[in-house]
Design a protein around this motif. Structure first.
Motif: not given
Lengths: 110, 886
Positions: A26-27, A30-31, A34, A41, B33, B37
């Motif tokens: 996920g993380m 996403r990054r 982006e 996102v 997640d 972050e």
């Protein structure tokens, strides 16, 4: 809702997973999107897309070990399946065919 | 759950919201997640990180919830091992309804909220007014005593009657006597007029009145010569004594000091529903308030008697036991025998019931109709839903769903609409109940009631919601009967004849109910209009100021002089044409009565010879513009004399001296011996106590003859009296600042207060009528819109075959209006029946009044036309090519 073509966001997600090579969760996904595209996102939208891709069989996921950075929570790692790669290539082909004969500033070439 | 990364905490609220928006199996990973972050970002800049987190959480809400609620309907029969999970699945499936039919769903829910809300609010009012017992110990065993008179039940007794009854301990466990009075309470330099009760020593202990601080009054306090003690109300305590300790505190009542012995609990407001007693003092010290020693006067009936029966005594038993006692008492007093009446004392004197019981019951019936109309809207929603489900239900049945399972599915559809509607309705009722009660306040006498949402109200709302559910569910149940192979094939696209008939019937029912309520409301409106405008028989541009010199210890000749001064001061004020005084206010429900004896007139056996009279100053007739028909009125110079000159009204003259002249005839008014009065003049009838009264015999006595120590100054003004009320009040108050001025108002205002109940019924009736009509119209709109959509193909065919747009519009509109008119006709018939129920409430309007009917019909047709117009226009806008392709 089951079509063979990929939506734009789905393509971004798949490509990001390819880039991340085994560290795609996920993380990071996403990054990655982006950072490369500059688009914001939303994690909720990302998971919705991931769910859809998984249902179509384009990606598969597995549960990996928890880490302290996540407060002891597990992470779900995604990878692109063969059908997903094929779909990505189809999308690229399709787009290339449409762009054929046009320069990047949308003028006919030559 | 304090997620930590590098020692920095993520805002717990944001995380909580995120958790709640996610499905269970996703939580760990998504939150992981996000927090991972967050940790990275917070290491650089915590503030920016927090903002990022909130942004992610809030914008993820919708996608997360959609995933969470995404329905994967179970086509298999629910496993017995997990019934609750099956219900949740069904609920999620039914919730799709809101997305598929948003208009109809909205109409259904709002309708139910209005329908249920109106019922709960009205029931809350009725509960507070009619049903809630006194907050004392075991109110069911309390009884109220009365005497059956020819025209009413008298509930007041003299003190010696209380003493006599109290000796009958075989009937009464305790007996209390009490009366309501107002008095001047002095706090420092300020004097206010307050209401309180004069009570026997058995009042607090015998009834178990809840006490907040200190103690109640005891039989010790009610002994002659005992130190004067009083109990005050909680609100008075907080307002005037700052809610501090009671030791050493004193209450000054009409100049006499009473030690404050205790503070009553806020829940107890006295024995008169709708009133708030601010003080209680023992009967032994009542003379400071009543002005004379009423305890000794054998002929003054001024006390209410409430007793607690012995455990083994019933109300009939008490009546049988006490009847001879009362008979003996009346005989010894030389009065006519009257049977005793023993009624429930559960609500104290239950003074609101006779006024408000009938109107409230009728209003609750109307509210029930509104709920019915709302339920029909919900039922229509069900029908619309189920119209599209024939195929799905057939598939489920083919896959093995039993009848019970299908029923449960369809019932869930109903519950998912009724449940939130009930919750909303209760919330609305909770917040709106005090406002609703203030409705009654605004209309008349301040009815100080609390309306708690108590168990009874909750039970009622639950029953109403359940009834709604059952009613609507019945419609669903019809669908569960054996889905057939045909349904599988054609997918339920055609509209079956019976469903259409049912929908049409429902529309007719809704408009019939609305019409009935509207007609009733119109009747009430006309009735109240009459009450507001009919000629009362006297001038209405009058200001009235009520004064109580007795409360300032001004008695005898001093009181007479005070009244004369006050009248003179009022007459001298600018804008005042004339002034006078009377001992009570007109249209105040109460007054004085006396038993008259007419020499030469033999009353029939059940004729009530106790008639109304008024004590007035000589200028009264001129001030109130009551013309003199025969004879003369009182002369200013006339002092006390025998015979007492009286002025009678026309009804009295005609009834007792039907032939010949009443002038000069003797009348026995205040003594039971030889006739003490003589008729000197005749005036026309006026309305004395109520706008609504029938003409009855009444007479006037001169102020000089029998002076009064508290009374009402009447001042006729040149212009609108409302403008003069304040200046006149001040002018009168200046005559003697010690004398409290308890009320100052214009006659017009008093008239409105007098018909307060009718105005309240009118307001509620109109509200209910409009609600029902709007609900029915909304239902019509929803049904028609849905119907037009389903009929698109048919309408397209018509267009293609040569119909023009106007024809289509007329077709759709015509069908709708036919239903509405049919409903109106049924409603008009129903309203005849309702009119008969209402007849006793109406004034000057016949129950089958054609004007009210016409007005109601006009309003109904107008609103229905408006509701049907838009769908009809949509029908006209159908593109035949598109429609045929469907």
């Amino acid at each position: 809702m089951t079509t063979n073509t990929l939506g734009e966001f789905e393509q971004l997600v798949l490509l990001a997973i390819v880039h991340l090579q085994g560290d795609a969760y996920g993380m990071t996904i996403r990054r990655a999107i982006e950072e490369r595209t500059g688009r914001t996102v939303v994690i909720g939208a990302l998971y919705t897309a991931l769910g859809r891709l998984e249902r179509k069989g384009y990606v598969a996921s597995r549960l990996a070990d928890p880490t302290p950075q996540r407060g002891g929570r597990a992470k779900r790692i995604f990878r692109v399946e063969r059908s997903g790669a094929a779909a990505l290539q189809r999308s690229r082909d399709t787009l290339a065919r449409m762009w054929a004969g046009l320069s990047p500033d949308l003028r006919p070439e030559r | 759950m304090c997620p930590r990364s590098d020692g920095l905490r993520a805002p717990a609220l944001a995380v909580r919201i995120l958790v709640l928006s996610l499905a269970r199996d996703e939580r760990e990973c998504v939150i992981g997640d996000v927090l991972e972050e967050y940790g990275l970002r917070a290491a650089a800049d915590p503030r920016v990180a927090r903002r990022w987190l909130w942004h992610q959480v809030l914008t993820s809400l919708v996608p997360n919830l959609r995933r969470r609620l995404a329905c994967h309907p179970s086509l298999l029969p629910a496993n017995r091992g997990a019934p609750l999970r099956g219900l949740l699945v069904d609920a999620r499936f039914s919730a799709r309804l809101f997305r598929q039919q948003p208009l109809l769903a909205a109409v259904a829910i709002i309708s139910l909220v209005v329908g249920l809300g109106v019922n709960v609010v009205l029931f809350t009012i009725a509960n507070a007014v009619l049903y809630r017992p006194l907050p004392v110990r075991d109110p069911q065993s309390l009884v109220l005593l009365g005497m059956q008179r020819p025209t009413n039940v008298a509930q007041n007794f003299p003190y010696w009657a209380y003493e006599t009854f109290a000796t009958h301990t075989e009937v009464f466990d305790t007996l209390t006597a009490f009366a309501s009075r107002s008095a001047a309470l002095r706090f420092g330099a300020e004097t206010v007029s307050s209401d309180g009760e004069l009570v026997s020593g058995t009042y607090f202990g015998g009834m178990g009145v809840p006490i907040a601080i200190g103690r109640g009054l005891t039989p010790e306090d009610d002994r002659a010569g005992s130190p004067p003690a009083a109990v005050v109300s909680g609100s008075l305590w907080r307002e005037r004594y700052g809610g501090s300790s009671i030791s050493g505190r004193v209450l000054i009542v009409n100049g006499a000091a009473f030690a404050v012995a205790g503070v009553a609990d806020d829940s107890f407001r006295g024995m008169f529903p709708g009133a708030q007693a601010d003080f209680w003092i023992p009967l032994a010290h009542s003379r400071v308030v009543t002005g004379g020693d009423l305890l000794l006067r054998r002929t003054t009936s001024w006390l209410f008697l409430v007793g607690r029966l012995q455990p083994d005594v019933t109300m009939t038993g008490a009546r049988d036991a006490l009847d001879p006692v009362l008979a003996a008492m009346l005989k010894s007093a030389g009065a006519d025998p009257q049977p005793i009446v023993v009624s429930s004392g559960m609500r104290g004197t239950d003074s609101l019931r006779p006024r408000l019981e009938r109107p409230l019951q009728l209003l609750m019936l109307a509210a029930g109709f509104v709920l019915l109309v709302a339920c029909v809207n919900a039922a229509n929603l069900q029908l619309a839903r189920n119209a599209a489900r024939g195929r799905e239900l057939a598939v489920r049945a083919a896959l093995g769903a039993g009848r019970a399972r299908l029923l449960r599915l369809l019932l869930m559809d109903v519950v998912i609409v009724v449940l939130p509607a009930s919750a909303f309705a209760l919330a609305v009722a909770w917040t709106g109940r005090q406002a609703a009660l203030n409705l009654i306040t605004r209309f008349g006498e301040p009815v100080k009631l609390t309306a708690p949402i108590d168990l009874r109200v909750l039970l009622f709302s639950v029953s109403a919601a359940a009834a709604a559910t059952v009613f609507v569910g019945l419609f669903s149940a019809r669908q569960a009967g054996r889905p057939s192979a045909e349904a599988l094939a054609d997918g339920g696209r055609t509209e079956t004849g019976s469903r259409k008939r049912l929908q049409h019937t429902l529309v007719v029912v809704q408009f019939a109910l609305s019409m009935t309520i509207l007609v009733a409301a119109s009747l009430l409106v006309r009735s109240v209009s009459n009450l507001r405008t009919i000629d009362l028989g006297f001038a209405t541009n009058v200001v009235m100021i009520q004064v109580a010199p007795g409360d300032a210890q001004i008695e005898g000749q001093a009181a007479v002089r005070y009244v004369e001064q006050a009248v003179a001061r009022a007459a001298a004020a600018p804008g005042v044409e004339a002034a006078a005084a009377a001992h009570v206010m007109p249209l105040d429900f109460g007054g004085s009565r006396t038993t008259v004896r007419i020499p030469g007139y033999k009353p029939s056996p059940d004729e009530d010879m106790e008639i109304n009279y008024l004590r007035v100053t000589p200028g009264y007739f001129e001030t109130m513009r009551i013309p003199l028909l025969r004879g003369r009125t009182f002369a200013t110079s006339e002092g006390r004399g025998v015979p007492i000159p009286i002025v009678i009204n026309q009804t009295m003259a005609r009834r007792y001296w039907p032939e010949g002249d009443a002038i000069g005839r003797p009348v026995g008014v205040f003594s039971s011996g030889p006739a003490d009065g003589e008729v000197v003049g005749i005036v026309p009838d006026v309305h004395y106590r109520m706008v609504r009264e029938e003409p009855r015999p009444s007479f006037y006595v001169s102020f000089a003859q029998s002076p009064f120590f508290q009374g009402v100054i009447h001042a006729r003004t040149a212009g609108d009296p409302a403008a003069f009320v304040e200046t006149l009040r001040r002018a009168v108050a200046q005559v003697n600042p010690q004398v409290p001025v308890s009320r100052a108002m214009s006659l017009h205002e008093q008239r409105l207060r007098n018909v307060a109940d009718d105005r309240m019924a009118e307001a509620i009736g109109v509200t209910l009528g409009i609600s029902a009509l709007l609900l029915a119209a909304a239902g019509l709109y929803g049904t028609m819109t849905f119907g037009v959509r389903r009929r698109t193909r048919e309408l397209g065919v018509r267009l293609a075959l040569g119909a023009n747009v106007a024809d289509l519009r007329r077709l759709v509109l015509g069908e709708a209006l036919a239903l509405v008119v049919a409903g109106a006709v049924f409603g008009a018939l129903g309203s005849r029946f309702v009119g008969r129920l209402l007849a006793s409430q109406l004034y000057g309007v016949p129950p089958d009044d054609p004007i009210s009917l016409a007005v109601a019909l006009a309003i109904l047709i107008t609103i229905a036309l408006l509701a049907a117009w838009l769908p009809a226009r949509a029908a006209a806008g159908i593109d035949p090519v598109v429609a045929l392709r469907q």
